[in-house]
Write a protein that holds these residues in place. Sequence first.
Motif, PDB file in Angstrom:
ATOM      1  N   ILE A 130       0.861  -1.185   0.000  1.00  0.00           N
ATOM      2  CA  ILE A 130       0.000   0.000   0.000  1.00  0.00           C
ATOM      3  C   ILE A 130       0.897   1.234   0.000  1.00  0.00           C
ATOM      4  N   VAL A 131       0.683   2.111  -0.976  1.00  0.00           N
ATOM      5  CA  VAL A 131       1.557   3.291  -1.117  1.00  0.00           C
ATOM      6  C   VAL A 131       0.722   4.561  -0.980  1.00  0.00           C
ATOM      7  N   ASP A 132       1.239   5.516  -0.214  1.00  0.00           N
ATOM      8  CA  ASP A 132       0.591   6.818  -0.038  1.00  0.00           C
ATOM      9  C   ASP A 132       1.180   7.825  -1.020  1.00  0.00           C
ATOM     10  N   GLY A 133       0.386   8.790  -1.437  1.00  0.00           N
ATOM     11  CA  GLY A 133       0.931   9.789  -2.352  1.00  0.00           C
ATOM     12  C   GLY A 133       0.573  11.200  -1.930  1.00  0.00           C
ATOM     13  N   TYR A 134       0.969  12.154  -2.768  1.00  0.00           N
ATOM     14  CA  TYR A 134       0.695  13.564  -2.482  1.00  0.00           C
ATOM     15  C   TYR A 134      -0.652  13.979  -3.056  1.00  0.00           C
ATOM     16  N   GLU A 135      -1.433  14.762  -2.315  1.00  0.00           N
ATOM     17  CA  GLU A 135      -2.680  15.305  -2.855  1.00  0.00           C
ATOM     18  C   GLU A 135      -2.391  16.542  -3.705  1.00  0.00           C
ATOM     19  N   VAL A 136      -1.315  17.257  -3.377  1.00  0.00           N
ATOM     20  CA  VAL A 136      -0.877  18.366  -4.223  1.00  0.00           C
ATOM     21  C   VAL A 136       0.230  17.806  -5.112  1.00  0.00           C
ATOM     22  N   GLU A 137      -0.020  17.814  -6.414  1.00  0.00           N
ATOM     23  CA  GLU A 137       0.880  17.148  -7.349  1.00  0.00           C
ATOM     24  C   GLU A 137       1.369  18.135  -8.408  1.00  0.00           C
ATOM     25  N   ASP A 139       1.804  18.932 -12.509  1.00  0.00           N
ATOM     26  CA  ASP A 139       1.169  18.621 -13.789  1.00  0.00           C
ATOM     27  C   ASP A 139       1.875  17.419 -14.425  1.00  0.00           C
ATOM     28  N   TYR A 140       3.189  17.401 -14.286  1.00  0.00           N
ATOM     29  CA  TYR A 140       4.000  16.337 -14.892  1.00  0.00           C
ATOM     30  C   TYR A 140       3.555  14.946 -14.419  1.00  0.00           C
ATOM     31  N   TYR A 141       3.452  14.760 -13.093  1.00  0.00           N
ATOM     32  CA  TYR A 141       3.077  13.434 -12.585  1.00  0.00           C
ATOM     33  C   TYR A 141       1.590  13.143 -12.764  1.00  0.00           C
ATOM     34  N   ASN A 142       0.758  14.180 -12.604  1.00  0.00           N
ATOM     35  CA  ASN A 142      -0.689  13.936 -12.685  1.00  0.00           C
ATOM     36  C   ASN A 142      -1.140  13.660 -14.119  1.00  0.00           C
ATOM     37  N   PHE A 143      -0.562  14.377 -15.087  1.00  0.00           N
ATOM     38  CA  PHE A 143      -1.030  14.262 -16.472  1.00  0.00           C
ATOM     39  C   PHE A 143       0.020  13.686 -17.430  1.00  0.00           C
ATOM     40  N   GLU A 144       1.177  14.355 -17.511  1.00  0.00           N
ATOM     41  CA  GLU A 144       2.130  13.957 -18.559  1.00  0.00           C
ATOM     42  C   GLU A 144       2.581  12.513 -18.412  1.00  0.00           C
ATOM     43  N   ARG A 145       2.863  12.122 -17.156  1.00  0.00           N
ATOM     44  CA  ARG A 145       3.327  10.752 -16.941  1.00  0.00           C
ATOM     45  C   ARG A 145       2.222   9.723 -17.151  1.00  0.00           C
ATOM     46  N   MET A 146       0.965  10.197 -17.217  1.00  0.00           N
ATOM     47  CA  MET A 146      -0.162   9.304 -17.505  1.00  0.00           C
ATOM     48  C   MET A 146      -0.524   9.382 -18.985  1.00  0.00           C
ATOM     49  N   ASN A 147       0.473   9.762 -19.803  1.00  0.00           N
ATOM     50  CA  ASN A 147       0.274   9.812 -21.255  1.00  0.00           C
ATOM     51  C   ASN A 147      -0.734  10.882 -21.665  1.00  0.00           C
ATOM     52  N   LEU A 148      -0.815  11.938 -20.887  1.00  0.00           N
ATOM     53  CA  LEU A 148      -1.693  13.068 -21.183  1.00  0.00           C
ATOM     54  C   LEU A 148      -0.859  14.337 -21.333  1.00  0.00           C
ATOM     55  N   PRO A 149      -0.187  14.488 -22.478  1.00  0.00           N
ATOM     56  CA  PRO A 149       0.637  15.697 -22.649  1.00  0.00           C
ATOM     57  C   PRO A 149      -0.227  16.953 -22.618  1.00  0.00           C
ATOM     58  N   LEU A 168      -0.994  21.360  -9.008  1.00  0.00           N
ATOM     59  CA  LEU A 168      -2.451  21.201  -8.976  1.00  0.00           C
ATOM     60  C   LEU A 168      -2.860  20.211  -7.891  1.00  0.00           C
ATOM     61  N   LEU A 169      -4.161  20.165  -7.625  1.00  0.00           N
ATOM     62  CA  LEU A 169      -4.685  19.105  -6.764  1.00  0.00           C
ATOM     63  C   LEU A 169      -4.893  17.890  -7.652  1.00  0.00           C
ATOM     64  N   ARG A 170      -4.359  16.753  -7.274  1.00  0.00           N
ATOM     65  CA  ARG A 170      -4.394  15.588  -8.166  1.00  0.00           C
ATOM     66  C   ARG A 170      -5.833  15.211  -8.518  1.00  0.00           C
ATOM     67  N   THR A 171      -6.024  14.787  -9.773  1.00  0.00           N
ATOM     68  CA  THR A 171      -7.368  14.425 -10.244  1.00  0.00           C
ATOM     69  C   THR A 171      -7.620  12.935 -10.112  1.00  0.00           C
ATOM     70  N   HIS A 172      -6.563  12.196  -9.879  1.00  0.00           N
ATOM     71  CA  HIS A 172      -6.660  10.744  -9.674  1.00  0.00           C
ATOM     72  C   HIS A 172      -5.458  10.300  -8.851  1.00  0.00           C
ATOM     73  N   THR A 173      -5.472   9.058  -8.391  1.00  0.00           N
ATOM     74  CA  THR A 173      -4.345   8.580  -7.585  1.00  0.00           C
ATOM     75  C   THR A 173      -3.211   8.053  -8.476  1.00  0.00           C
ATOM     76  N   SER A 174      -3.391   8.161  -9.807  1.00  0.00           N
ATOM     77  CA  SER A 174      -2.389   7.624 -10.747  1.00  0.00           C
ATOM     78  C   SER A 174      -0.969   8.171 -10.590  1.00  0.00           C
ATOM     79  N   PRO A 175      -0.783   9.457 -10.214  1.00  0.00           N
ATOM     80  CA  PRO A 175       0.608   9.906 -10.056  1.00  0.00           C
ATOM     81  C   PRO A 175       1.400   9.043  -9.080  1.00  0.00           C
ATOM     82  N   VAL A 176       0.720   8.424  -8.139  1.00  0.00           N
ATOM     83  CA  VAL A 176       1.433   7.541  -7.199  1.00  0.00           C
ATOM     84  C   VAL A 176       2.024   6.339  -7.951  1.00  0.00           C
ATOM     85  N   GLN A 177       1.303   5.891  -8.982  1.00  0.00           N
ATOM     86  CA  GLN A 177       1.830   4.796  -9.819  1.00  0.00           C
ATOM     87  C   GLN A 177       3.153   5.208 -10.452  1.00  0.00           C
TER      88      GLN A 177
END
Length: 345
Positions: A130-137, A139-149, A168-177
Amino acid sequence: MTLQEKIADLRTSALEKLPKIADEKTLNDFRVSVLGKKGKLTDILKGMKDLSNEERPKLGALANEFRDEITSLLESKKSEIEALIIAKKLENETLDVTLPGKKVTKGNRHILTQTTEEIEDIFLGMGYQIVDGYEVETDYYNFERMNLPKDHPARDMQDTFYITSDILLRTHTSPVQARTMDAHDFTKGPLKMISPGRVYRRDTDDATHSHQFHQIEGLVIDENIAMSDLKGTLDTLVKKMFGAERKIRLRPSYFPFTEPSVEADISCFKCGGKGCNVCKMTGWIEVLGAGMVHPNVLEMAGIDSKKYSGFAFGLGQERIAMLRYGINDIRGFYLGDARMSEQFK
Ligand SMILES: [Zn+2]
């Protein structure tokens, strides 16, 4: 009457009055009236100026003796009164064990916390971390790294709260991935993780939308991970959450970070698939999104997409709880009304 006789008189009356005193104020008044600067003893001693040089010290000694005696009696009387006060207090404070006690209200964990912990337990049992992440992320981790340039049209699906143009405030928990992929050492074994947490979208709150909600994101990366592994994992999850008779159905969908992408439905737990109001007469209920991790997402983390593959999935605790407990307004989770939580003790 001589001064000696006057002192003797004063002593007699003092010794008579003193034992009858029962409170501190009266005792103090008595002390002032007998030994005070304007008290009776002072008054008597004013007559000393008329005495002879021989008599004066004798009278002085007598007065001191009297003062010492009374002072000492006053002291013991004072202690006596104080002891009485304490005794009386203790008597009044006696514990009446027959009185009804004050009720202590006992809280319980929020239903979203309970749901999260239940899902965590299921995955811990399957060897996930189980991994915890940041709620304030970023743009790079929240979008770009999720293949959303930047300027990718699918970003509109996740309109968010920007703090600066890059934070930004993360829109999903994906940046933790993405962060976990960056840190994972594949020579030590496969990556198996889930990440529960709060996420934010710029939505107007209504019965089915909230500007903040919860997600649990899961990710597995190893050699030879296939769609069948994903299906088997989701099957285990829904059977544990919704009952052993539940079937799972995967429908094609689109997410920028998975390819292929699927929506997962479960057979309705209320009607068993015949059709009812919960499943909107279809027999199936949509519970989560999933897919095989997009090669771009792997490559951006420095993972060889020819050698490794993986699957990812995400589900919302609010949706799960609403389905299981028949909650029809998402705002109920956030209004802080204790009656909401009390139902789930
Ligand atoms: Zn149904």
